[in-house]
Design a protein around this motif. Structure first.
Motif, PDB file in Angstrom:
ATOM      1  N   GLU A 124       0.826  -1.218   0.000  1.00  0.00           N
ATOM      2  CA  GLU A 124       0.000   0.000   0.000  1.00  0.00           C
ATOM      3  C   GLU A 124       0.856   1.262   0.000  1.00  0.00           C
ATOM      4  O   GLU A 124       0.340   2.376   0.091  1.00  0.00           O
ATOM      5  CB  GLU A 124      -0.929  -0.003   1.213  1.00  0.00           C
ATOM      6  N   GLY A 125       2.195   1.105  -0.025  1.00  0.00           N
ATOM      7  CA  GLY A 125       3.084   2.257  -0.086  1.00  0.00           C
ATOM      8  C   GLY A 125       3.522   2.807   1.253  1.00  0.00           C
ATOM      9  O   GLY A 125       4.029   3.924   1.328  1.00  0.00           O
ATOM     10  N   VAL A 126       3.327   2.027   2.334  1.00  0.00           N
ATOM     11  CA  VAL A 126       3.732   2.471   3.669  1.00  0.00           C
ATOM     12  C   VAL A 126       4.942   1.660   4.117  1.00  0.00           C
ATOM     13  O   VAL A 126       4.871   0.437   4.234  1.00  0.00           O
ATOM     14  CB  VAL A 126       2.588   2.314   4.691  1.00  0.00           C
ATOM     15  N   ALA A 127       6.048   2.333   4.362  1.00  0.00           N
ATOM     16  CA  ALA A 127       7.281   1.663   4.787  1.00  0.00           C
ATOM     17  C   ALA A 127       7.454   1.794   6.291  1.00  0.00           C
ATOM     18  O   ALA A 127       7.521   2.901   6.836  1.00  0.00           O
ATOM     19  CB  ALA A 127       8.486   2.282   4.077  1.00  0.00           C
ATOM     20  N   CYS A 128       7.500   0.651   6.983  1.00  0.00           N
ATOM     21  CA  CYS A 128       7.786   0.616   8.412  1.00  0.00           C
ATOM     22  C   CYS A 128       8.559  -0.675   8.662  1.00  0.00           C
ATOM     23  O   CYS A 128       9.103  -1.260   7.726  1.00  0.00           O
ATOM     24  CB  CYS A 128       6.512   0.708   9.246  1.00  0.00           C
ATOM     25  N   SER A 129       8.644  -1.122   9.909  1.00  0.00           N
ATOM     26  CA  SER A 129       9.481  -2.293  10.169  1.00  0.00           C
ATOM     27  C   SER A 129       8.974  -3.084  11.361  1.00  0.00           C
ATOM     28  O   SER A 129       8.024  -2.681  12.043  1.00  0.00           O
ATOM     29  CB  SER A 129      10.932  -1.866  10.416  1.00  0.00           C
ATOM     30  N   SER A 130       9.653  -4.189  11.621  1.00  0.00           N
ATOM     31  CA  SER A 130       9.326  -5.008  12.792  1.00  0.00           C
ATOM     32  C   SER A 130      10.201  -4.648  13.970  1.00  0.00           C
ATOM     33  O   SER A 130       9.996  -5.149  15.082  1.00  0.00           O
ATOM     34  CB  SER A 130       9.482  -6.495  12.466  1.00  0.00           C
ATOM     35  N   GLY A 131      11.222  -3.821  13.759  1.00  0.00           N
ATOM     36  CA  GLY A 131      12.145  -3.465  14.835  1.00  0.00           C
ATOM     37  C   GLY A 131      13.469  -3.036  14.261  1.00  0.00           C
ATOM     38  O   GLY A 131      13.525  -2.355  13.239  1.00  0.00           O
ATOM     39  N   SER A 132      14.538  -3.445  14.894  1.00  0.00           N
ATOM     40  CA  SER A 132      15.878  -3.037  14.476  1.00  0.00           C
ATOM     41  C   SER A 132      16.172  -3.472  13.052  1.00  0.00           C
ATOM     42  O   SER A 132      15.969  -4.625  12.684  1.00  0.00           O
ATOM     43  CB  SER A 132      16.934  -3.644  15.410  1.00  0.00           C
ATOM     44  N   ALA A 133      16.681  -2.538  12.242  1.00  0.00           N
ATOM     45  CA  ALA A 133      17.031  -2.850  10.859  1.00  0.00           C
ATOM     46  C   ALA A 133      18.188  -3.836  10.786  1.00  0.00           C
ATOM     47  O   ALA A 133      18.362  -4.533   9.790  1.00  0.00           O
ATOM     48  CB  ALA A 133      17.398  -1.572  10.118  1.00  0.00           C
ATOM     49  N   CYS A 134      18.976  -3.914  11.871  1.00  0.00           N
ATOM     50  CA  CYS A 134      20.124  -4.823  11.893  1.00  0.00           C
ATOM     51  C   CYS A 134      19.700  -6.277  11.953  1.00  0.00           C
ATOM     52  O   CYS A 134      20.483  -7.179  11.686  1.00  0.00           O
ATOM     53  CB  CYS A 134      21.024  -4.504  13.081  1.00  0.00           C
ATOM     54  N   THR A 135      18.437  -6.522  12.345  1.00  0.00           N
ATOM     55  CA  THR A 135      17.943  -7.896  12.420  1.00  0.00           C
ATOM     56  C   THR A 135      16.693  -8.076  11.567  1.00  0.00           C
ATOM     57  O   THR A 135      15.940  -9.021  11.749  1.00  0.00           O
ATOM     58  CB  THR A 135      17.621  -8.276  13.874  1.00  0.00           C
ATOM     59  N   ALA A 136      16.476  -7.148  10.646  1.00  0.00           N
ATOM     60  CA  ALA A 136      15.239  -7.143   9.862  1.00  0.00           C
ATOM     61  C   ALA A 136      15.093  -8.381   8.983  1.00  0.00           C
ATOM     62  O   ALA A 136      14.002  -8.755   8.600  1.00  0.00           O
ATOM     63  CB  ALA A 136      15.163  -5.882   9.001  1.00  0.00           C
ATOM     64  N   GLY A 137      16.196  -9.042   8.669  1.00  0.00           N
ATOM     65  CA  GLY A 137      16.125 -10.228   7.834  1.00  0.00           C
ATOM     66  C   GLY A 137      15.653 -11.447   8.580  1.00  0.00           C
ATOM     67  O   GLY A 137      15.378 -12.491   7.980  1.00  0.00           O
ATOM     68  N   SER A 138      15.539 -11.328   9.895  1.00  0.00           N
ATOM     69  CA  SER A 138      15.126 -12.454  10.720  1.00  0.00           C
ATOM     70  C   SER A 138      13.636 -12.355  11.029  1.00  0.00           C
ATOM     71  O   SER A 138      13.110 -11.273  11.274  1.00  0.00           O
ATOM     72  CB  SER A 138      15.928 -12.466  12.025  1.00  0.00           C
ATOM     73  N   LEU A 139      12.964 -13.492  11.038  1.00  0.00           N
ATOM     74  CA  LEU A 139      11.543 -13.537  11.371  1.00  0.00           C
ATOM     75  C   LEU A 139      11.333 -13.883  12.839  1.00  0.00           C
ATOM     76  O   LEU A 139      10.202 -14.077  13.275  1.00  0.00           O
ATOM     77  CB  LEU A 139      10.827 -14.561  10.480  1.00  0.00           C
ATOM     78  N   GLU A 140      12.421 -13.994  13.610  1.00  0.00           N
ATOM     79  CA  GLU A 140      12.301 -14.275  15.024  1.00  0.00           C
ATOM     80  C   GLU A 140      11.725 -13.059  15.758  1.00  0.00           C
ATOM     81  O   GLU A 140      11.893 -11.920  15.337  1.00  0.00           O
ATOM     82  CB  GLU A 140      13.663 -14.628  15.614  1.00  0.00           C
ATOM     83  N   VAL A 141      11.071 -13.351  16.882  1.00  0.00           N
ATOM     84  CA  VAL A 141      10.521 -12.282  17.698  1.00  0.00           C
ATOM     85  C   VAL A 141      11.667 -11.450  18.269  1.00  0.00           C
ATOM     86  O   VAL A 141      12.700 -11.967  18.677  1.00  0.00           O
ATOM     87  CB  VAL A 141       9.665 -12.860  18.844  1.00  0.00           C
ATOM     88  N   SER A 142      11.502 -10.139  18.289  1.00  0.00           N
ATOM     89  CA  SER A 142      12.504  -9.215  18.804  1.00  0.00           C
ATOM     90  C   SER A 142      12.955  -9.587  20.207  1.00  0.00           C
ATOM     91  O   SER A 142      12.140  -9.911  21.080  1.00  0.00           O
ATOM     92  CB  SER A 142      11.917  -7.806  18.810  1.00  0.00           C
ATOM     93  N   HIS A 143      14.280  -9.501  20.439  1.00  0.00           N
ATOM     94  CA  HIS A 143      14.801  -9.794  21.775  1.00  0.00           C
ATOM     95  C   HIS A 143      14.313  -8.759  22.780  1.00  0.00           C
ATOM     96  O   HIS A 143      14.200  -9.047  23.970  1.00  0.00           O
ATOM     97  CB  HIS A 143      16.335  -9.826  21.752  1.00  0.00           C
ATOM     98  N   VAL A 144      13.995  -7.560  22.297  1.00  0.00           N
ATOM     99  CA  VAL A 144      13.482  -6.518  23.179  1.00  0.00           C
ATOM    100  C   VAL A 144      12.093  -6.892  23.686  1.00  0.00           C
ATOM    101  O   VAL A 144      11.808  -6.822  24.883  1.00  0.00           O
ATOM    102  CB  VAL A 144      13.439  -5.155  22.444  1.00  0.00           C
ATOM    103  N   LEU A 145      11.224  -7.305  22.781  1.00  0.00           N
ATOM    104  CA  LEU A 145       9.867  -7.693  23.174  1.00  0.00           C
ATOM    105  C   LEU A 145       9.886  -8.941  24.048  1.00  0.00           C
ATOM    106  O   LEU A 145       9.078  -9.074  24.981  1.00  0.00           O
ATOM    107  CB  LEU A 145       9.006  -7.919  21.935  1.00  0.00           C
ATOM    108  N   LYS A 146      10.803  -9.856  23.759  1.00  0.00           N
ATOM    109  CA  LYS A 146      10.954 -11.039  24.613  1.00  0.00           C
ATOM    110  C   LYS A 146      11.339 -10.634  26.028  1.00  0.00           C
ATOM    111  O   LYS A 146      10.811 -11.148  27.016  1.00  0.00           O
ATOM    112  CB  LYS A 146      12.019 -11.980  24.032  1.00  0.00           C
ATOM    113  N   ALA A 147      12.310  -9.709  26.116  1.00  0.00           N
ATOM    114  CA  ALA A 147      12.787  -9.267  27.428  1.00  0.00           C
ATOM    115  C   ALA A 147      11.681  -8.570  28.219  1.00  0.00           C
ATOM    116  O   ALA A 147      11.672  -8.598  29.454  1.00  0.00           O
ATOM    117  CB  ALA A 147      13.979  -8.334  27.260  1.00  0.00           C
TER     118      ALA A 147
END
Length: 377
Positions: A314-337
Motif C-alpha cells: 500500500e506504499g507504507v514503509a515501516c518495520s518489525s524493529g531493528s534494521a540490523c535484524t530485519a532479515g530475521s523472522l524471530e521475535v525481537s529480543h526486546v519484546l521477549k525481554a
C-alpha cells in the motif's frame, strides 16, 4: 504515494547536509594528516565538524572521537573500557534490551573471561535503578545502558543510573544513537562517561558516528595504526561523512525543541486514528518515558510479516524493529525481554517518524493499517 515511516532504521540525508559534503567529494580531497594546504583545508573542516558535534552534546571538541558509526562507537566504548580497567575487575552490567552492537560486544567480553550481568526490564521496557544496584559487585567496572530504545522507544533513567555508577566508581556508557538529535542531551550535566551517537539517524550520511569520552576515562583502542583521533581511533578520516555529520548536528540543534514537539504530534496523530476506528491495538513500550519518534504497536491477531508486506504493497514503509535484524523472522529480543504475551510479540510493528512526514500522510498510513488489520483478521 509512498510514505516512509522507518526513520528509526535510517533517515534521508538533509539537502543542506548533502550540499556541505559535496566539496569534499570533489576539489577538497586532501588527506587531513598532510601538512600542505590541501591537507590543512580538510583538517580545518574536520575540526569544525568536531566542534559542532561537541556543541550538540555540550562538551569540549577534544572529547569527541569520530568512528565509522554507532556500532563501532558502542564496541569501542564497551570493549575498550572493560579491557582498559580489567585489573580493577572483570564484571560488566548491561540490559537485556540493548542494541546488538552492545550485546555482541558483551558476548565477546564473556568469551575472553569477563562476567556479564544482563539486567531485566519491566513490561514497558524500563530498567529499574534498584535492579542495577542489586547487580553491582566489587568487581563491577562498567555499566552500559542505552538512552532510548530503538525498537519501542522507552527512555531509560540514565541520570539516576549515572549517579549510582559515580557513587561506586563505575564507568557508565550509554548508547544514545536513537535519542541524539531527537531529545536534548547535555553531557556536562548528565553523569555519563562514554556516549555513542550516529549521523544517519539525524539526517546525516551513513558510515560515520562518534563516541564521547569524558576526561580521564581510560579505554583501550580497538584499531591500531596511525595517530588520528588522538590515537584513540586510527585511520584516514571519512572527511565527507564527518563534515556531513557536523552539518546535521548543527541543523538538529537549531530546531530541536520544535522537532520533538512535531514528532510527538505525528505519533499522537497515528494513535488518534486507531482509537477513533475502534480497532484493537496495543502500544508496546513506556508511554510516558519515551522517544517522540518511535511507536511500536501490535494489532492482535495479525502477524507482523503479513502486516508489513501489506503495508508495503500500500506504499507504507515501516518495520518489525531493528534494521540490523530485519532479515530475521524471530521475535525481537526486546519484546521477549519485556515478557509480553505471545499474541502481542507476534504482531508487533514499529512506525517511526522524521523529516518530511506530515500529519496528513501519517493519518493516511494509520487508516491503511486499520484497513489491512480488519481484512487480515
Amino acid at each position: 504515494m509512498a510514505v516512509y515511516l522507518d526513520h528509526a532504521a535510517t533517515t534521508p540525508v538533509h539537502p543542506d547536509v548533502r550540499e556541505a559534503m559535496l566539496p569534499f567529494l570533489g576539489s577538497e580531497f586532501g588527506n587531513p594528516s598532510s601538512i600542505h594546504r590541501f591537507g590543512r583545508d580538510v583538517r580545518s573542516a574536520i575540526d569544525e565538524a568536531r566542534d559542532a558535534v561537541a556543541t550538540g552534546l555540550n562538551t569540549e571538541a577534544k572529547r569527541i572521537v569520530f568512528t565509522s558509526g554507532g556500532t563501532e562507537a558502542d564496541n569501542l566504548a564497551v570493549i575498550g573500557a572493560a579491557v582498559a580497567n580489567r585489573d580493577k575487575g572483570q564484571h560488566v552490567i548491561t540490559t537485556a534490551v540493548e542494541h546488538h552492537a552492545v550485546l555482541e560486544a558483551c558476548h565477546y567480553l564473556e568469551e575472553i573471561g569477563f562476567n556479564l550481568t544482563y539486567v531485566p526490564v519491566d513490561e514497558t521496557g524500563l530498567v529499574h535503578v534498584q535492579t542495577i544496584q542489586e547487580a553491582i559487585t566489587d568487581e563491577t567496572t562498567l555499566i552500559s545502558v542505552m538512552f532510548g530504545n530503538n525498537e519501542v522507544g522507552t527512555v531509560q533513567p540514565i541520570a539516576e543510573i549515572g549517579r549510582l555508577a559515580r557513587e561506586h566508581g563505575i564507568i557508565l556508557h550509554t548508547d544514545a544513537v536513537q535519542a541524539f538529535g531527537v531529545v536534548p542531551i547535555d553531557v556536562s550535566a548528565l553523569p555519563v562517561d562514554l556516549l555513542s551517537v550516529s549521523a544517519h539517524k539525524i539526517n546525516g550520511p551513513k558510515g560515520v558516528g562518534a563516541l564521547y569520552v569524558r576526561q580521564d576515562v581510560p579505554f583501550t583502542p580497538r584499531l591500531f595504526g596511525g595517530s588520528q583521533e588522538r590515537k584513540r581511533r586510527p585511520g584516514t578520516e571519512n572527511v565527507p561523512g564527518i563534515v556531513g555529520f557536523g552539518k546535521a548536528v548543527e541543523i538538529v540543534q537549531n530546531e530541536l525543541g520544535d522537532k520533538s514537539k512535531t514528532l510527538f504530534k505525528l505519533r499522537q496523530a497515528m494513535v488518534d486514528v486507531w482509537e477513533a476506528s475502534g480497532i484493537e491495538f496495543v502500544i508496546n513500550g513506556n508511554t510516558h518515558a519515551c522517544l517522540p519518534h518511535i511507536l511500536n504497536v501490535s494489532f492482535i491477531g495479525v502477524d507482523t510479516e503479513s502486516m508489513l508486506m501489506n503495508l508495503d504493497l500500500e506504499g507504507v514503509a515501516c518495520s518489525s524493529g531493528s534494521a540490523c535484524t530485519a532479515g530475521s523472522l524471530e521475535v525481537s529480543h526486546v519484546l521477549k525481554a519485556m515478557q509480553l504475551p505471545e499474541d502481542v510479540t507476534a504482531s508487533a510493528v514499529r512506525f517511526s517518524f522524521g523529516l518530511g512526514n506530515t500529519v496528513e500522510e501519517v493519518q493516511s498510513a494509520a487508516e491503511t493499517a486499520v484497513k489491512i488489520a480488519k481484512r487480515l483478521r
